[in-house]
Each structure stands twice: as structure tokens, then as C-alpha cells.
Scaffold this motif. Structure first.
Motif, short mmCIF file in Angstrom:
data_model
loop_
_atom_site.label_atom_id
_atom_site.label_comp_id
_atom_site.label_asym_id
_atom_site.label_seq_id
_atom_site.Cartn_x
_atom_site.Cartn_y
_atom_site.Cartn_z
N PRO A 35 0.74 -1.03 0.00
CA PRO A 35 -0.27 -0.02 0.16
C PRO A 35 0.96 1.23 0.00
N GLU A 36 0.43 2.27 -0.51
CA GLU A 36 1.17 3.24 -0.61
C GLU A 36 1.87 4.07 0.75
N VAL A 37 1.08 3.79 1.73
CA VAL A 37 1.65 4.09 3.18
C VAL A 37 2.79 3.46 3.57
N GLN A 38 3.23 2.29 2.92
CA GLN A 38 4.23 1.52 3.54
C GLN A 38 5.43 1.50 2.80
N LYS A 39 5.32 2.48 1.58
CA LYS A 39 6.33 2.19 0.64
C LYS A 39 7.74 3.07 1.21
N ALA A 40 7.62 3.85 2.27
CA ALA A 40 8.61 4.46 2.88
C ALA A 40 9.44 3.89 4.00
N ARG B 99 19.54 -7.16 4.45
CA ARG B 99 18.10 -6.43 4.18
C ARG B 99 18.17 -5.38 2.98
N THR B 100 17.07 -5.63 2.36
CA THR B 100 16.66 -4.67 1.29
C THR B 100 15.72 -3.53 1.79
N GLY B 101 16.08 -2.40 1.73
CA GLY B 101 15.07 -1.35 2.30
C GLY B 101 13.95 -1.17 1.57
N PRO B 102 13.13 -0.16 1.81
CA PRO B 102 11.76 -0.24 1.35
C PRO B 102 11.90 0.72 -0.26
N PRO B 103 10.82 0.56 -0.90
CA PRO B 103 10.96 1.13 -2.23
C PRO B 103 11.42 2.62 -2.18
N ALA B 104 11.23 3.45 -1.01
CA ALA B 104 11.64 4.70 -1.23
C ALA B 104 13.18 4.79 -1.03
N THR C 136 10.99 -27.56 6.06
CA THR C 136 10.68 -26.19 5.43
C THR C 136 9.43 -25.87 6.45
N SER C 137 9.38 -24.61 6.32
CA SER C 137 8.16 -23.86 6.83
C SER C 137 8.14 -22.41 6.49
N SER C 138 7.07 -22.04 6.81
CA SER C 138 6.80 -20.64 6.15
C SER C 138 5.68 -19.81 7.13
N ILE C 139 5.64 -18.49 7.19
CA ILE C 139 4.49 -17.79 7.83
C ILE C 139 4.20 -16.78 6.80
N THR C 140 2.98 -16.74 6.39
CA THR C 140 2.27 -15.57 5.39
C THR C 140 1.25 -14.87 6.32
N VAL C 141 1.48 -13.56 5.89
CA VAL C 141 0.67 -12.45 6.64
C VAL C 141 -0.06 -11.70 5.42
N MET C 142 -1.27 -11.50 5.66
CA MET C 142 -2.41 -10.86 4.67
C MET C 142 -2.22 -9.18 5.03
N ASP C 143 -2.54 -8.57 3.80
CA ASP C 143 -2.63 -7.05 3.94
C ASP C 143 -4.00 -6.74 4.78
N GLY C 144 -3.83 -6.14 5.92
CA GLY C 144 -4.84 -5.83 6.71
C GLY C 144 -5.85 -4.78 6.35
N ILE C 145 -5.53 -4.04 5.44
CA ILE C 145 -6.50 -2.93 4.89
C ILE C 145 -7.29 -3.47 3.92
#
Length: 345
Positions: free
Chosen positions: A72-77, A104-109, A279-288
Motif C-alpha cells: 500500500p502507498e503508506v508502506q512504501k517509505a 536487508r533490502t530497504g523499502p521502495p523509497a 521447510t516452513s513458512s509464515i504468510t501475513v495478509m494485508d490488513g487494509i
């Protein structure tokens, strides 16, 4: 007990008699069911705790990847795009060692790469902790400083919650969590009372599982008591009660669609009767999106690939003391949560 009714004799019952009779019938059916369900839950927690103990002495090497899938736009920074980690965890007779290192690779901004490094050793007396922030910082802590990154197979789904307590303790409720040596006040909000219930047996991926639901009860025992979410666990009875699947629901977003899911796969028998998820994984959905549209859109996913695991490692105590602080690093000595001395290496 068998009830025999005879209508040859007419008996007149008053309203209170009918009420008492109905209540007796309800109690005769409901109370044993509730009691049996709770007894079953407690028996499963005992078995779970016993199986967790099989991994009290273990060495694990793993690779860990994090990928942000949706922005989402608010997370790009400020939300990082990715990370790639190599981890090593050794726990032996109460001593422990952790090395967690990568990029770690930083946010799109600001997509630059930065380092991640945390190294911890506890020798039974002192915890030596080296952390890379902007620069390296060292801590020498009296006693054990537990870390949720310790790689126990039963607590892989709890890494999202960042708690270090065993799964059996987490399912036992607020008081058990806070009383556990690895528990902290941060593990449960001040008004949260996790409450477990037994949901019966189900077959998942061909494995017989016990389903346990943990309700997130707020303000328990007050007029404002409410349930704000739940988490379901499928414990594989014939695989050391490993939680091969979990689903977490936050009712602010949705009661029907989980906001987070964890899966443990590629279960391998590392010793007779001892299983480990490679092997294992954790997947989180976008709350908005989940709140607005009641549909799952993956926000991020973290995956774990175990490359080596060994039960009952045997290291000298010096191994758990091998946490070197680089020259120029500030070092803090800590007792009972307070800094008692500080210096520059």
C-alpha cells in the motif's frame, strides 16, 4: 443410568419442579461434555510439553528469507522489501548460542542494502550479546537473555508473535506465560487472556491432528469482556505434536479470513520417533484489503529452510562464551535490567 417413565400414575408438577427437572437434564448432558473436553485439552498439553522436551538439546542451521509481496502507498517509505538470513542455533543443558546474520533490502523509497547481525551466547552465568544497529553494540547480561529467534520446531509459528515461551505454555494462558522463565510482559497485552479450547481430531495432509483454538479474550471476567481474535493450531499427534498448520484471525480485519497462516512441511525423522520440519513458512495478509474487501492479499511471507539439525550436541562451555565485541563498540554490563557499567571496547 437408564431412566424409566411410567404414565400410569398422574403426578402434578409445579413450575419450579419442571425448571429443576429441565436443568438436571441439561447438566447431565452438558457438564460431562465440557469436562471431558477440558480434560482432553489438558492431556494434549501434557503430551505436547513432553514432546517439546525432546528438542531441549538441539543444534539447527537454517536459511531464512523474507519477501514483501504487496505495498500500500503508506508502506512504501518504511517497510523493507526483503531479507536473506543464515542462522545457527545451539541449546545444550540450558546454555545457548545464536548467530543470525544476513542482508536487508530497504523499502521502495530507499532500497539500499544493510547488514543484519545478532550473535548471542549464554554460558550458564552470563549472556554475551552482539547486535548490529547503525554500528555494533555489545551487552554482557547477568543471567539468560532469551530470544524468540531460538529455533525450536514447535514455536516456529510463534516467531511472528516474537515470544520465546514454549507452545505448551503459550496455550496454557496468561498466568502460565508470565510465570515461565522465558515469558515477558510483552508476550501478552495488559488486558489479554489467551483461552484455549479443544476442537477435536482432524486429518491434515494425511496426519492425525488435534485442533486447538486459542481465543484472544480481552478484559476477562469484567462487564467489557470480549473476544477480539483467535488462533487455530493443528498438532500432528504422530509427529511429536508439531503444529503443522496454524491460522490467526484478528476480528478487526475479519472473522472469516485468517490474517496470518503458518505451515510446517517436509517433516523428516532425524532420530527414531523424532521429527523435524525442514521447510516452513509464515504468510501475513494485508490488513487494509482484508478489512475493506474481506479477501486475502499476501502482504509478506517469511520462509525457513533447515540445512542441518542435530539432537544432543556436545560443546565445551567456551563455545557459548565465544561472542567477540569489535574494537570501538560500546559495551554495556547489565544486571536486573539496569546498566551497571559501560565502556568502549
Amino acid at each position: 443410568m437408564r431412566l424409566i417413565f411410567s404414565w400410569e400414575r398422574v403426578v402434578h408438577f409445579g413450575p419450579w419442579c419442571w425448571f429443576s427437572f429441565a436443568l438436571l437434564i441439561l447438566m447431565s448432558f452438558d457438564s460431562p461434555t465440557l469436562a471431558n473436553s477440558n480434560d482432553r485439552l489438558q492431556a494434549i498439553l501434557v503430551n505436547l510439553r513432553e514432546n517439546e522436551g525432546f528438542y531441549d538439546n538441539v543444534e539447527v542451521h537454517w536459511r531464512e528469507t523474507y519477501r514483501k509481496k504487496y505495498y500500500p502507498e503508506v508502506q512504501k517509505a518504511d517497510i523493507p522489501q526483503a531479507s536473506d538470513i543464515k542462522g545457527r542455533w545451539v541449546v545444550q543443558n540450558g546454555m545457548f548460542y545464536l548467530n543470525y546474520e544476513g542482508k536487508r533490502t530497504g523499502p521502495p523509497a530507499d532500497p539500499k542494502q544493510t547488514g543484519i547481525h545478532e550473535k548471542t551466547g549464554y554460558d550458564g552465568e552470563l549472556t554475551r550479546l552482539l547486535q548490529l544497529r547503525h554500528n555494533y553494540v555489545g551487552n554482557i547480561i547477568k543471567g539468560p537473555a532469551y530470544n524468540y529467534r531460538g529455533f525450536y520446531p514447535h514455536t516456529i509459528p510463534l516467531r511472528w508473535a516474537r515470544t520465546a515461551v514454549p507452545l505448551s505454555t503459550f496455550l496454557s494462558g496468561r498466568e502460565a506465560i508470565l510465570a515461565h522463565p522465558r515469558g515477558t510482559k510483552g508476550d501478552v497485552a495488559s488486558n489479554l487472556f489467551p483461552t484455549a479450547s479443544y476442537g477435536g481430531e482432524e486429518t491434515l495432509n494425511g496426519l492425525r491432528c488435534h485442533k486447538i483454538t486459542l481465543d484472544h479474550v480481552r478484559n476477562k471476567g469484567t462487564s467489557t469482556e470480549r473476544t477480539t481474535g483467535r488462533r487455530a493450531y493443528w498438532l500432528a499427534a504422530d509427529r511429536n505434536y508439531l503444529p503443522i498448520k496454524t491460522e490467526s484471525y484478528n476480528y478487526f480485519y475479519s472473522k472469516d479470513v485468517p490474517i496470518e497462516e503458518a505451515v510446517l512441511e517436509n517433516l523428516q525423522e532425524i532420530q527414531p520417533g523424532r521429527w523435524f520440519p525442514f521447510t516452513s513458512s509464515i504468510t501475513v495478509m494485508d490488513g487494509i484489503t482484508l478489512r475493506k474487501e474481506n479477501r486475502p492479499v499476501v502482504s509478506w511471507k517469511r520462509e525457513y529452510t533447515v540445512t542441518d539439525v542435530l539432537l544432543n550436541p556436545e560443546y565445551d562451555v567456551k563455545f557459548f562464551q565465544d561472542v567477540e565485541f569489535p574494537d570501538g563498540a560500546p559495551v554495556y554490563e547489565i544486571e536486573a535490567g539496569k546498566i551497571v557499567r559501560s565502556y568502549v571496547k
